[in-house]
Write a protein that holds these residues in place. Sequence first.
Motif, PDB file in Angstrom:
ATOM      1  N   ASP A   2       0.834  -1.192   0.000  1.00 40.81           N
ATOM      2  CA  ASP A   2       0.000   0.000   0.000  1.00 40.81           C
ATOM      3  C   ASP A   2       0.879   1.255   0.000  1.00 40.81           C
ATOM      4  N   ILE A   3       0.488   2.268  -0.776  1.00 35.40           N
ATOM      5  CA  ILE A   3       1.259   3.513  -0.869  1.00 35.40           C
ATOM      6  C   ILE A   3       1.420   4.157   0.501  1.00 35.40           C
ATOM      7  N   LYS A   4       0.324   4.261   1.221  1.00 39.48           N
ATOM      8  CA  LYS A   4       0.359   4.918   2.533  1.00 39.48           C
ATOM      9  C   LYS A   4       1.339   4.197   3.460  1.00 39.48           C
ATOM     10  N   ASP A   5       1.282   2.870   3.501  1.00 39.20           N
ATOM     11  CA  ASP A   5       2.199   2.105   4.346  1.00 39.20           C
ATOM     12  C   ASP A   5       3.653   2.328   3.924  1.00 39.20           C
ATOM     13  N   PHE A   6       3.888   2.314   2.620  1.00 43.07           N
ATOM     14  CA  PHE A   6       5.243   2.516   2.126  1.00 43.07           C
ATOM     15  C   PHE A   6       5.783   3.882   2.563  1.00 43.07           C
ATOM     16  N   VAL A   7       5.008   4.924   2.323  1.00 37.06           N
ATOM     17  CA  VAL A   7       5.448   6.284   2.670  1.00 37.06           C
ATOM     18  C   VAL A   7       5.602   6.424   4.182  1.00 37.06           C
ATOM     19  N   ASP A   8       4.684   5.865   4.939  1.00 34.11           N
ATOM     20  CA  ASP A   8       4.777   5.945   6.401  1.00 34.11           C
ATOM     21  C   ASP A   8       6.010   5.226   6.938  1.00 34.11           C
ATOM     22  N   ASN A   9       6.499   4.227   6.209  1.00 36.07           N
ATOM     23  CA  ASN A   9       7.672   3.472   6.648  1.00 36.07           C
ATOM     24  C   ASN A   9       8.994   4.089   6.199  1.00 36.07           C
ATOM     25  N   LEU A  10       8.930   5.146   5.404  1.00 37.76           N
ATOM     26  CA  LEU A  10      10.163   5.841   5.044  1.00 37.76           C
ATOM     27  C   LEU A  10      10.701   6.546   6.279  1.00 37.76           C
ATOM     28  N   LYS A  11      12.001   6.494   6.472  1.00 40.34           N
ATOM     29  CA  LYS A  11      12.631   7.187   7.596  1.00 40.34           C
ATOM     30  C   LYS A  11      13.092   8.535   7.081  1.00 40.34           C
ATOM     31  N   ARG A  12      12.207   9.510   7.193  1.00 44.65           N
ATOM     32  CA  ARG A  12      12.476  10.841   6.653  1.00 44.65           C
ATOM     33  C   ARG A  12      13.013  11.739   7.754  1.00 44.65           C
ATOM     34  N   ASP A  13      14.203  12.263   7.532  1.00 46.60           N
ATOM     35  CA  ASP A  13      14.816  13.189   8.484  1.00 46.60           C
ATOM     36  C   ASP A  13      14.018  14.481   8.541  1.00 46.60           C
ATOM     37  N   LYS A  14      14.259  15.214   9.597  1.00 44.14           N
ATOM     38  CA  LYS A  14      13.645  16.539   9.710  1.00 44.14           C
ATOM     39  C   LYS A  14      14.630  17.579   9.203  1.00 44.14           C
ATOM     40  N   ALA A  15      14.127  18.466   8.374  1.00 47.39           N
ATOM     41  CA  ALA A  15      14.935  19.570   7.863  1.00 47.39           C
ATOM     42  C   ALA A  15      14.315  20.859   8.362  1.00 47.39           C
ATOM     43  N   ARG A  16      15.033  21.532   9.237  1.00 42.88           N
ATOM     44  CA  ARG A  16      14.536  22.784   9.821  1.00 42.88           C
ATOM     45  C   ARG A  16      13.161  22.597  10.474  1.00 42.88           C
ATOM     46  N   GLY A  17      13.011  21.494  11.157  1.00 40.67           N
ATOM     47  CA  GLY A  17      11.773  21.237  11.889  1.00 40.67           C
ATOM     48  C   GLY A  17      10.686  20.561  11.093  1.00 40.67           C
ATOM     49  N   GLU A  18      10.867  20.421   9.787  1.00 39.99           N
ATOM     50  CA  GLU A  18       9.863  19.773   8.940  1.00 39.99           C
ATOM     51  C   GLU A  18      10.456  18.512   8.329  1.00 39.99           C
ATOM     52  N   LEU A  19       9.587  17.582   7.936  1.00 41.66           N
ATOM     53  CA  LEU A  19      10.066  16.384   7.274  1.00 41.66           C
ATOM     54  C   LEU A  19      10.785  16.753   5.982  1.00 41.66           C
ATOM     55  N   ALA A  20      11.937  16.151   5.768  1.00 41.07           N
ATOM     56  CA  ALA A  20      12.696  16.397   4.543  1.00 41.07           C
ATOM     57  C   ALA A  20      11.939  15.814   3.353  1.00 41.07           C
ATOM     58  N   PRO A  21      11.869  16.540   2.251  1.00 37.30           N
ATOM     59  CA  PRO A  21      11.097  16.108   1.088  1.00 37.30           C
ATOM     60  C   PRO A  21      11.862  15.183   0.140  1.00 37.30           C
ATOM     61  N   HIS A  22      13.130  14.961   0.372  1.00 40.63           N
ATOM     62  CA  HIS A  22      14.013  14.314  -0.591  1.00 40.63           C
ATOM     63  C   HIS A  22      13.534  12.933  -1.065  1.00 40.63           C
ATOM     64  N   GLN A  23      13.126  12.070  -0.134  1.00 41.89           N
ATOM     65  CA  GLN A  23      12.724  10.719  -0.533  1.00 41.89           C
ATOM     66  C   GLN A  23      11.420  10.733  -1.335  1.00 41.89           C
ATOM     67  N   ILE A  24      10.512  11.608  -0.971  1.00 42.71           N
ATOM     68  CA  ILE A  24       9.253  11.702  -1.712  1.00 42.71           C
ATOM     69  C   ILE A  24       9.524  12.250  -3.107  1.00 42.71           C
ATOM     70  N   ILE A  25      10.374  13.248  -3.212  1.00 42.40           N
ATOM     71  CA  ILE A  25      10.708  13.804  -4.525  1.00 42.40           C
ATOM     72  C   ILE A  25      11.453  12.773  -5.365  1.00 42.40           C
ATOM     73  N   LEU A  26      12.287  11.964  -4.741  1.00 42.36           N
ATOM     74  CA  LEU A  26      12.944  10.874  -5.467  1.00 42.36           C
ATOM     75  C   LEU A  26      11.904   9.890  -6.003  1.00 42.36           C
ATOM     76  N   LEU A  27      10.934   9.523  -5.190  1.00 39.47           N
ATOM     77  CA  LEU A  27       9.877   8.612  -5.645  1.00 39.47           C
ATOM     78  C   LEU A  27       9.095   9.199  -6.826  1.00 39.47           C
ATOM     79  N   ILE A  28       8.722  10.458  -6.714  1.00 36.54           N
ATOM     80  CA  ILE A  28       7.992  11.123  -7.801  1.00 36.54           C
ATOM     81  C   ILE A  28       8.843  11.104  -9.070  1.00 36.54           C
ATOM     82  N   SER A  29      10.122  11.396  -8.933  1.00 34.79           N
ATOM     83  CA  SER A  29      11.036  11.442 -10.077  1.00 34.79           C
ATOM     84  C   SER A  29      11.196  10.070 -10.727  1.00 34.79           C
ATOM     85  N   LEU A  30      11.378   9.052  -9.906  1.00 41.83           N
ATOM     86  CA  LEU A  30      11.500   7.688 -10.438  1.00 41.83           C
ATOM     87  C   LEU A  30      10.226   7.269 -11.156  1.00 41.83           C
ATOM     88  N   HIS A  31       9.089   7.621 -10.564  1.00 39.14           N
ATOM     89  CA  HIS A  31       7.806   7.276 -11.163  1.00 39.14           C
ATOM     90  C   HIS A  31       7.647   7.962 -12.521  1.00 39.14           C
TER      91      HIS A  31
END
Length: 131
Positions: A2-31
């Motif tokens: 499931d997409i939601k489970d996959f994204v929820d299981n990503l270990k996303r660092d915090k960048a300036r107090g917010e979740l870093a977008p890098h892994q999500i942007i990588l997924l969008i780019s690969l897709h």
Amino acid sequence: MDIKDFVDNLKRDKARGELAPHQIILLISLHKLYLENKSNVIETIDLMDVFSKTWKEHQYGFETKNCNLGMPLKVFVNRGYLEIDIKEDIKDFRSKTELKSKITEIKINQVLFQLFKNTELSNYLITKISS
């Protein structure tokens, strides 16, 4: 998976107090590249270009200005989502020059293929860039 489970299981660092977008942007780019090429093999320079364009399209949604593909790429390789063929060991994944010169091929693995079958993937990922 499931997409939601996959994204929820990503270990996303915090960048300036917010979740870093890098892994999500990588997924969008690969897709995007997978849909465009209909291949599980991605060229490094193509991925870098699409990652940068996707970053610019969505940069209003997050604080960090560090548009670097290296660390999320390394995470995806370590987690088995991608495989990379290399000419020699990569010492610094943050170096675009090193990535371009040492990675000969990037292969999308089965876990991501399953996600890419979902027609709502891009829309969902865009909502998760900063959350």
